[in-house]
Write an enzyme that holds these catalytic residues in place. Structure first.
Site, short mmCIF file in Angstrom:
data_model
loop_
_atom_site.label_atom_id
_atom_site.label_comp_id
_atom_site.label_asym_id
_atom_site.label_seq_id
_atom_site.Cartn_x
_atom_site.Cartn_y
_atom_site.Cartn_z
N CYS A 34 0.84 -1.20 0.00
CA CYS A 34 0.00 0.00 0.00
C CYS A 34 0.88 1.25 0.00
CB CYS A 34 -0.92 0.02 1.21
SG CYS A 34 -2.04 -1.40 1.28
N CYS A 37 1.09 3.10 3.45
CA CYS A 37 1.31 2.33 4.67
C CYS A 37 2.39 2.97 5.54
CB CYS A 37 1.72 0.89 4.33
SG CYS A 37 2.00 -0.13 5.80
N ASP A 293 0.47 1.84 18.22
CA ASP A 293 1.04 1.36 16.96
C ASP A 293 1.49 2.49 16.06
OD1 ASP A 293 -1.71 1.93 16.59
OD2 ASP A 293 -1.77 0.72 14.78
N CYS A 342 -13.36 16.71 20.74
CA CYS A 342 -12.26 16.18 19.90
C CYS A 342 -10.98 15.95 20.67
CB CYS A 342 -12.02 17.07 18.69
SG CYS A 342 -10.84 18.41 18.97
N CYS A 363 -7.31 19.97 12.16
CA CYS A 363 -8.12 20.81 13.03
C CYS A 363 -9.19 21.58 12.27
CB CYS A 363 -7.22 21.77 13.80
SG CYS A 363 -8.11 22.91 14.88
#
Length: 435
Positions: A34, A37, A293, A342, A363
């Site tokens: 990808c 990625c 991750d 948020c 934002c």
């Protein structure tokens, strides 16, 4: 000489409880290439000279330690790279270990996959063991194949959409995981429609925000632009609302479900909307442990599963420092009317500005979305409280009943605060920590 008594399961020092652990049993290895990625660049961190695979002894140590660090329930989220490279036998063994060591714990599993290796045996196993599958699919063929291709350059949409049908026909619960890019950001309606046609009624949209590979001061060209992202979310929100049946949503969009938590008054299940990070741990194929991750980096390595306990790493000073990074917000965030909804977004999306502050790239887009959706989200929350007074009371109690580490206390069999009418375990708790 005094002997050291063996520690009983659950007899650990008081502290955080591990609600989920994200496991990368094949590290960054993948059978796809990808363009966007972010994890393929981790290959150099784990230069093993061959395929990266978690050995059986480390798997058993992981299961035992995760259960030791858990509260009454824990979710194992299997990701990569591509976790199916381990083969279905690895996961059969993992489930048998969970059953052997679970004691009174409730254990759930989710699998994030590109779907290429799935077959009928996989589908049968996933259905029988009630795995939630997060299937990476970006939209129709021209959107999906834009960036998600095999190493040969061939597109993957035909295979992935076929695997989605196989999973659904086999009774597997499937969540569509879509990356929003520069190309797909103008195609909300088309993507939403294709997912519905495929029968994918649970959706998660992750905006691509990655640095340019040759100039870290700029973003990679596939990255999602902020204002168009806001328009994407606004259109998606209108489509989501239009699909309500009375007061009930017929489609789950993880961001909207999570945002509605904050309008009801509860902490949302999506970690990017929490005040602080550090709510789960990542375990790599070699036993290395990280806080997230998106931050599998040498500077954020918490320790080694072979030498240290997950319970101690979860309570470690470095994990606490990582969690606190999210709350270090620029002035405009601290004064923003949308902050409680948020919380500054995901730290991975924060870029260094000319004044040295780190601000969320998305934002401006999030402001577009909240300006568009706020009135109707408040209406949904009010309607939820008015039509379900008993659930509103549950929400109020859950908001007040916080543990010492500030985590929410919503039981898996409690009504889900998003208003779906389902139990929490069948609704927002189902979503993988999926990125």
């Amino acid at each position: 000489m005094a002997t050291r008594r063996k520690k009983k399961r659950g007899a650990r020092r008081s502290g955080k409880k591990l609600g989920s652990v994200l496991v990368k049993p094949s590290g960054p290895d993948c059978n796809q290439s990808c363009a966007y990625c972010f994890y393929s660049g981790k290959q150099q961190m784990f230069d093993s000279g061959g395929p990266r695979r978690m050995p059986d002894d480390l798997l058993e140590r992981l299961v035992r330690q995760a259960l030791d660090a858990a509260g009454p329930e824990i979710a194992f989220c299997w990701q990569g790279g591509e976790p199916t490279l381990m083969g279905v036998e690895f996961f059969e063994h993992a489930v048998s270990l969970q059953q052997r060591h679970r004691g009174g714990y409730r254990v759930g599993n989710s699998l994030q996959t590109n779907g290429l290796a799935l077959d009928r045996r996989w589908a049968r196993f996933l259905a029988e063991n009630r795995f939630l599958v997060g299937l990476s699919i970006d939209g129709p063929a021209h959107v999906h194949d834009r960036y998600r291709r095999r190493r040969s350059g061939a597109g993957t949409f035909a295979r992935v959409s076929d695997r989605a049908k196989l999973l659904l026909d086999s009774g597997v619960e499937v969540n569509a995981l879509a990356v929003v890019t520069d190309y797909s950001v103008d195609r909300a309606a088309e993507i939403y429609g294709v997912f519905k046609e495929l029968g994918l009624r649970h959706m998660q949209f992750v905006p691509a925000v990655e640095p340019h590979p040759y100039d870290p001061t700029r973003l990679a060209p596939f990255s999602c632009p902020p204002e168009p992202y806001g328009a994407f979310l606004a259109q998606l929100f209108d489509l989501w609302l239009a699909d309500f049946a009375g007061n009930e949503p017929t489609t789950s969009v993880r961001l909207f479900d999570s945002v509605l938590y904050s309008y009801v008054g509860l902490e949302p299940p999506e970690c990017s909307l929490l005040a602080e990070c550090g709510t789960y741990l990542v375990v790599e194929h070699d036993g290395s442990v990280f806080p997230c991750d998106f931050f599998v980096e040498p500077g954020w390595r918490l320790g080694d599963l072979r030498a240290e306990r997950l319970a101690d790493l979860l309570d470690s000073e470095r994990q606490a420092r990582f969690g606190a990074i999210k709350s270090a917000l620029p002035l405009e965030c601290r004064d923003c009317r949308w902050l409680r909804h948020c919380r500054g977004g995901c730290p991975k999306d924060r870029l260094v500005r000319g004044d040295g502050e780190r601000a969320n790239h998305l934002c401006a887009g999030l402001k577009v979305f909240f300006e568009h959706a706020d009135k109707r989200l408040r209406g949904l929350a009010e309607r939820w409280r008015a039509t379900r007074p008993e659930l509103a009371e549950d929400a109020r109690r859950a908001r007040l009943a916080r543990s010492s580490d500030g985590s929410r206390k919503i039981g898996r069999n409690d009504p889900c605060p998003c208003g779906s009418g389902l139990k929490y375990k069948r609704c927002c708790m189902r979503s993988p920590a999926g990125h």
